[in-house]
Design a protein around this motif. Structure first.
Motif, PDB file in Angstrom:
ATOM      1  N   GLY A  34       0.860  -1.111   0.092  1.00 57.05           N
ATOM      2  CA  GLY A  34      -0.377  -0.224   0.000  1.00 57.05           C
ATOM      3  C   GLY A  34       0.924   1.104   0.190  1.00 57.05           C
ATOM      4  O   GLY A  34       0.672   2.401  -0.821  1.00 57.05           O
ATOM      5  N   ASN A  35       2.005   0.629   0.952  1.00 56.16           N
ATOM      6  CA  ASN A  35       3.135   1.928   0.996  1.00 56.16           C
ATOM      7  C   ASN A  35       3.636   2.549  -0.681  1.00 56.16           C
ATOM      8  O   ASN A  35       3.805   3.858  -1.296  1.00 56.16           O
ATOM      9  N   TYR A  36       3.944   1.387  -1.396  1.00 55.70           N
ATOM     10  CA  TYR A  36       4.277   2.257  -2.466  1.00 55.70           C
ATOM     11  C   TYR A  36       2.996   2.788  -3.825  1.00 55.70           C
ATOM     12  O   TYR A  36       3.224   3.072  -4.686  1.00 55.70           O
ATOM     13  N   ILE A  37       1.994   2.211  -3.455  1.00 49.83           N
ATOM     14  CA  ILE A  37       0.959   2.388  -4.390  1.00 49.83           C
ATOM     15  C   ILE A  37       0.489   3.824  -4.067  1.00 49.83           C
ATOM     16  O   ILE A  37       0.271   4.761  -4.461  1.00 49.83           O
ATOM     17  N   VAL A  38       0.473   3.641  -2.813  1.00 52.03           N
ATOM     18  CA  VAL A  38      -0.047   5.374  -2.556  1.00 52.03           C
ATOM     19  C   VAL A  38       1.313   6.486  -3.251  1.00 52.03           C
ATOM     20  O   VAL A  38       1.049   7.733  -3.187  1.00 52.03           O
ATOM     21  N   ALA A  39       2.308   5.967  -2.544  1.00 55.67           N
ATOM     22  CA  ALA A  39       3.433   7.088  -3.627  1.00 55.67           C
ATOM     23  C   ALA A  39       3.055   7.599  -4.534  1.00 55.67           C
ATOM     24  O   ALA A  39       3.287   8.642  -4.615  1.00 55.67           O
ATOM     25  N   VAL A  40       2.492   6.775  -5.168  1.00 52.02           N
ATOM     26  CA  VAL A  40       2.351   7.041  -6.655  1.00 52.02           C
ATOM     27  C   VAL A  40       1.488   8.648  -7.010  1.00 52.02           C
ATOM     28  O   VAL A  40       1.361   9.582  -7.411  1.00 52.02           O
ATOM     29  N   ASP A  41       0.765   8.061  -5.885  1.00 47.62           N
ATOM     30  CA  ASP A  41      -0.377   9.355  -6.233  1.00 47.62           C
ATOM     31  C   ASP A  41       0.210  10.939  -5.083  1.00 47.62           C
ATOM     32  O   ASP A  41      -0.346  11.781  -5.666  1.00 47.62           O
ATOM     33  N   ILE A  42       0.966  10.303  -3.994  1.00 43.65           N
ATOM     34  CA  ILE A  42       1.896  11.417  -3.108  1.00 43.65           C
ATOM     35  C   ILE A  42       2.530  12.470  -4.738  1.00 43.65           C
ATOM     36  O   ILE A  42       3.081  13.622  -4.725  1.00 43.65           O
ATOM     37  N   LEU A  43       3.444  11.860  -5.100  1.00 42.73           N
ATOM     38  CA  LEU A  43       4.085  12.296  -7.041  1.00 42.73           C
ATOM     39  C   LEU A  43       3.299  13.419  -6.991  1.00 42.73           C
ATOM     40  O   LEU A  43       3.387  14.158  -7.493  1.00 42.73           O
ATOM     41  N   LYS A  44       1.849  13.621  -7.571  1.00 40.66           N
ATOM     42  CA  LYS A  44       1.454  13.709  -8.204  1.00 40.66           C
ATOM     43  C   LYS A  44       0.709  14.679  -7.550  1.00 40.66           C
ATOM     44  O   LYS A  44       0.942  15.770  -8.062  1.00 40.66           O
ATOM     45  N   THR A  45      -0.227  14.147  -6.285  1.00 44.43           N
ATOM     46  CA  THR A  45      -1.042  16.223  -5.581  1.00 44.43           C
ATOM     47  C   THR A  45       0.199  16.629  -5.568  1.00 44.43           C
ATOM     48  O   THR A  45      -0.186  17.827  -5.667  1.00 44.43           O
ATOM     49  N   CYS A  46       1.938  16.289  -5.071  1.00 52.15           N
ATOM     50  CA  CYS A  46       2.437  17.074  -4.703  1.00 52.15           C
ATOM     51  C   CYS A  46       3.172  18.547  -5.376  1.00 52.15           C
ATOM     52  O   CYS A  46       4.247  19.209  -5.455  1.00 52.15           O
ATOM     53  N   GLN A  47       2.361  18.104  -7.219  1.00 54.92           N
ATOM     54  CA  GLN A  47       3.037  18.087  -7.823  1.00 54.92           C
ATOM     55  C   GLN A  47       2.109  19.928  -7.884  1.00 54.92           C
ATOM     56  O   GLN A  47       1.992  20.891  -8.592  1.00 54.92           O
TER      57      GLN A  47
END
Length: 168
Positions: A34-47
């Protein structure tokens, strides 16, 4: 657009796993994934904006270490188990909010609702709590910045802001 319209446009399945009773190792592997999956969303959101989230890799790892060790065989400080995975998005800051067990229990009662298995374990097992705390303290790259969360919500927020402001 309403919820049903959005659901019709979903390209992928939405799956929830409840009551994962497959054992500690499988449960922790599930959390780690789950940490790896959410990391993708974090990268997008932090833009577009900052992300503050409750629990990530340190939590998964600390609980795994505390559950799978005893006070005599917990990995020593500097052990690779406390290192952040090289292939996982690293946060700029990890805040570790700590309180005594007494204060934790008072706050849990104030929230109401059912306790999780982890909360029940924390309540009944002092040695587990000590291993968990020690595991959090030994995390590195990034380390956990401990904040005494025994004060008021306003005081804890002030302490957290001070740590966040150090990033700038």
């Amino acid at each position: 657009m309403d919820l049903e319209e959005l659901k019709k446009k979903m390209k992928f399945k939405f799956i929830v796993v409840e009551g994962l009773d497959a054992g500690e190792i499988i449960r922790r592997a599930y959390y780690a994934l789950g940490n790896y999956i959410v990391a993708v969303d974090i990268l997008k959101t932090c833009q577009e904006k900052a992300v503050i989230m409750d629990r990530y890799w340190h939590s998964t790892t600390a609980y795994g270490i505390a559950n799978e060790t005893s006070s005599t065989d917990i990995p020593q400080e500097g052990h690779w188990a406390y290192d952040w995975p090289a292939d996982l998005l690293t946060p700029d800051l990890v805040l570790f909010l700590s309180v005594s067990e007494e204060i934790r229990q008072i706050r849990m009662k104030g929230r109401g609702g059912e306790s999780t298995q982890e909360e029940k374990h924390l309540k009944k097992d002092r040695l587990f709590r000590e291993r968990l705390y020690l595991a959090y303290k030994r995390m590195r790259n990034p380390k956990c910045t401990e904040i005494d969360a025994s004060g008021s919500m306003e005081k804890v927020l002030e302490l957290a802001r001070e740590e966040i402001n150090k990033l700038n």
